[in-house]
Structure formats: C-alpha cells, structure tokens
Write a protein that holds these residues in place. Structure first.
Motif, short mmCIF file in Angstrom:
data_model
loop_
_atom_site.label_atom_id
_atom_site.label_comp_id
_atom_site.label_asym_id
_atom_site.label_seq_id
_atom_site.Cartn_x
_atom_site.Cartn_y
_atom_site.Cartn_z
N MET A 1 0.84 -1.18 0.00
CA MET A 1 0.00 0.00 0.00
C MET A 1 0.88 1.24 0.00
O MET A 1 1.96 1.24 0.56
CB MET A 1 -0.90 0.02 1.23
N ALA A 2 0.35 2.29 -0.62
CA ALA A 2 1.11 3.53 -0.71
C ALA A 2 0.17 4.72 -0.62
O ALA A 2 -0.98 4.65 -1.07
CB ALA A 2 1.87 3.57 -2.03
N ILE A 3 0.67 5.78 -0.03
CA ILE A 3 -0.09 7.02 -0.01
C ILE A 3 0.21 7.76 -1.31
O ILE A 3 1.37 7.98 -1.65
CB ILE A 3 0.30 7.88 1.21
N SER A 19 -13.56 6.78 -17.09
CA SER A 19 -13.99 5.64 -17.91
C SER A 19 -14.40 4.46 -17.03
O SER A 19 -13.88 4.29 -15.93
CB SER A 19 -12.84 5.19 -18.81
N PRO A 20 -15.31 3.62 -17.53
CA PRO A 20 -15.71 2.43 -16.76
C PRO A 20 -14.53 1.49 -16.49
O PRO A 20 -13.62 1.39 -17.30
CB PRO A 20 -16.74 1.75 -17.66
N VAL A 21 -14.59 0.84 -15.35
CA VAL A 21 -13.61 -0.18 -15.02
C VAL A 21 -13.98 -1.44 -15.79
O VAL A 21 -15.14 -1.87 -15.77
CB VAL A 21 -13.60 -0.47 -13.49
N GLU A 22 -13.00 -2.02 -16.48
CA GLU A 22 -13.24 -3.24 -17.23
C GLU A 22 -12.45 -4.42 -16.69
O GLU A 22 -12.85 -5.56 -16.86
CB GLU A 22 -12.92 -3.00 -18.71
N LYS A 23 -11.31 -4.15 -16.04
CA LYS A 23 -10.47 -5.22 -15.50
C LYS A 23 -10.61 -5.28 -13.98
O LYS A 23 -10.29 -4.32 -13.30
CB LYS A 23 -9.00 -4.99 -15.85
N PHE A 24 -11.06 -6.41 -13.49
CA PHE A 24 -11.18 -6.63 -12.06
C PHE A 24 -10.02 -7.54 -11.66
O PHE A 24 -10.16 -8.75 -11.54
CB PHE A 24 -12.53 -7.27 -11.74
N ASP A 25 -8.83 -6.90 -11.50
CA ASP A 25 -7.62 -7.67 -11.29
C ASP A 25 -6.87 -7.19 -10.04
O ASP A 25 -7.37 -6.35 -9.29
CB ASP A 25 -6.72 -7.60 -12.52
N GLU A 26 -5.67 -7.69 -9.85
CA GLU A 26 -4.85 -7.30 -8.69
C GLU A 26 -4.49 -5.82 -8.74
O GLU A 26 -4.37 -5.19 -7.69
CB GLU A 26 -3.59 -8.16 -8.60
N GLY A 27 -4.32 -5.28 -9.94
CA GLY A 27 -4.02 -3.85 -10.07
C GLY A 27 -5.13 -2.99 -9.49
O GLY A 27 -4.86 -1.97 -8.84
N LEU A 28 -6.38 -3.40 -9.72
CA LEU A 28 -7.52 -2.68 -9.18
C LEU A 28 -7.53 -2.77 -7.65
O LEU A 28 -7.75 -1.77 -6.96
CB LEU A 28 -8.83 -3.23 -9.76
N THR A 30 -4.97 -3.25 -5.68
CA THR A 30 -3.86 -2.44 -5.17
C THR A 30 -4.24 -0.97 -5.17
O THR A 30 -3.97 -0.25 -4.19
CB THR A 30 -2.59 -2.66 -6.02
N LEU A 31 -4.88 -0.50 -6.24
CA LEU A 31 -5.33 0.89 -6.31
C LEU A 31 -6.30 1.18 -5.17
O LEU A 31 -6.20 2.22 -4.50
CB LEU A 31 -5.97 1.19 -7.66
N VAL A 32 -7.24 0.29 -4.91
CA VAL A 32 -8.20 0.48 -3.83
C VAL A 32 -7.48 0.57 -2.48
O VAL A 32 -7.77 1.45 -1.66
CB VAL A 32 -9.27 -0.64 -3.82
N ASP A 33 -6.53 -0.32 -2.23
CA ASP A 33 -5.75 -0.27 -0.99
C ASP A 33 -5.03 1.08 -0.86
O ASP A 33 -5.04 1.69 0.22
CB ASP A 33 -4.72 -1.40 -0.94
N ASP A 34 -4.42 1.53 -1.95
CA ASP A 34 -3.73 2.83 -1.93
C ASP A 34 -4.71 3.97 -1.68
O ASP A 34 -4.40 4.92 -0.95
CB ASP A 34 -3.01 3.08 -3.26
N GLY A 53 -5.35 10.67 -9.64
CA GLY A 53 -4.83 10.65 -11.00
C GLY A 53 -5.22 9.46 -11.85
O GLY A 53 -4.68 9.28 -12.94
N GLU A 54 -6.18 8.66 -11.39
CA GLU A 54 -6.62 7.48 -12.15
C GLU A 54 -8.04 7.73 -12.68
O GLU A 54 -9.01 7.69 -11.90
CB GLU A 54 -6.61 6.23 -11.27
N PRO A 55 -8.21 8.01 -13.98
CA PRO A 55 -9.53 8.38 -14.51
C PRO A 55 -10.43 7.17 -14.79
O PRO A 55 -10.86 6.92 -15.91
CB PRO A 55 -9.17 9.13 -15.80
N ILE A 56 -10.73 6.42 -13.73
CA ILE A 56 -11.65 5.28 -13.86
C ILE A 56 -12.79 5.44 -12.86
O ILE A 56 -12.66 6.14 -11.86
CB ILE A 56 -10.92 3.92 -13.64
N ARG A 57 -13.91 4.77 -13.14
CA ARG A 57 -15.12 4.92 -12.34
C ARG A 57 -15.02 4.03 -11.09
O ARG A 57 -15.61 2.95 -11.02
CB ARG A 57 -16.35 4.62 -13.19
N LEU A 58 -14.30 4.53 -10.11
CA LEU A 58 -14.02 3.83 -8.87
C LEU A 58 -13.99 4.85 -7.75
O LEU A 58 -13.40 5.92 -7.90
CB LEU A 58 -12.65 3.13 -8.98
N LEU A 59 -14.63 4.50 -6.64
CA LEU A 59 -14.56 5.36 -5.46
C LEU A 59 -14.61 4.52 -4.20
O LEU A 59 -15.07 3.38 -4.22
CB LEU A 59 -15.66 6.43 -5.47
#
Length: 188
Positions: A1-3, A19-28, A30-34, A53-59
């Motif tokens: 995890m990183a700040i 943009s919509p999220v299309e890949k439900f992978d480890e990268g996603l 990790t981004l959520v943890d960060d 700085g990540e333009p994907i539909r995630l919150l």
C-alpha cells in the motif's frame, strides 16, 4: 500500500470524465488499498480514483463513525497530546457506480473535499438515492442510501463526471472558494 498524491483544484485532470472499469484484477485491488490509505492519511471519508490521477469509475467511502463502546484513546498530533473516541471503520468500495433513483426531497449539507482543502460550502442534493455498483470481483449490488452515505456517494460520483462540489456554487462563491485555496497555497 502507498499514499498517493491527491490532485487539487484547479488541476485540469479533475475535470476528466472517468472511464468504466473493465479489469477486475490485482491492479484494481492495489489501487483500492492505496486509495484507502491515502484517504485515511488525509482524514477524509471518501475518495474517487481521479483524485489520485486514475480516470476510472471507482470510489471508496468510509464514514468512520465513533465507536461508543470503545475506550477513549490518547494520541499526539503536531506535538499536542489529546484524547479522542476511536472510530469503527467500515470501508466500502464502489466500482462503476450509478445513481438510479434520486429522491425529489433535497437536503443542504456542508461539504468539503480533499481536492479543495480547507474550503467548505452548503450544497443542496437529493437526500436519498438508489445506487447500483460492482464490487472488486465484478459482482453487482444495489442499495437505497440516505443521510451522510447518500451525500457522500453523490459527491464522489460527481468527481467521476469531472464535477467538484464548488461547481454547484454560484460563480461568485466558486471564485471566492478558489481564491481562498490559492491564498492558503501561497501561505504554505
């Protein structure tokens, strides 16, 4: 995890429609943890991916309500010791969220934003809404939301559409908020 660095207005990336999220992978994941680590570090209750700085539909949201059953804790901030009531963490992840049925009842809430630090304003929003989203595994969910959760999800979803809470203000009030932000930056 990183700040991660939180983008601040008037950074043009905050105006991007995500943009919509299309890949439900480890990268996603990790981004959520960060994002959670970044949000907690900044004492926030919600954060949209575009704010780091990540333009994907995630919150992510965690209203972090005080735990009345827990013993008060001592802590130190800026060299000052104080006691506070511990909070219950309830981290929630919303991938590709959409508001289905906002209520016609409106409420006015004082909002702030990690991307517009130290600026607060009363914003009118629907007091209830039905939300559909996916979890980190791509499974779909729906829930009726009200109160602070409804306000927070609408605020964060605005970010996904390139809208800041100050965009709901009159041009005069928005200009004053941006000047306040600029003065705070110059003083730092």
């Amino acid at each position: 995890m990183a700040i991660r660095e939180i983008l601040e207005a008037p950074d043009p990336r905050l105006k991007i429609v995500s943009s919509p999220v299309e890949k439900f992978d480890e990268g996603l994941k990790t981004l959520v943890d960060d994002m959670f680590e970044t949000m907690y570090d900044a004492y926030g209750i919600g954060l949209a991916a575009i704010q780091v700085g990540e333009p994907i539909r995630l919150l992510v949201i965690d209203l972090q309500e005080e735990d009345p059953d827990a013993e008060p804790e001592e802590c130190e901030h800026d060299g000052t010791k104080h006691t506070h009531q511990p909070v219950k963490k309830d981290p929630r992840v919303f991938v590709n969220p959409e508001i289905l049925d906002p209520s016609t009842d409106k409420g006015i809430y004082q909002e702030g934003c990690l991307s517009v630090p130290d600026v607060y304003a009363d914003i009118e929003r629907p007091s209830r809404c039905r939300v559909r989203w996916q979890d980190l595994n791509g499974k779909q969910h729906e829930e009726d939301m009200s109160g602070m959760l409804a306000i927070c999800i609408q605020h964060e979803m605005d970010h996904l559409n390139g809208i800041l809470f100050i965009d709901h203000l009159s041009r005069l009030k928005r200009g004053m908020a941006l000047k306040k932000l600029q003065k705070a930056r110059q003083a730092a």
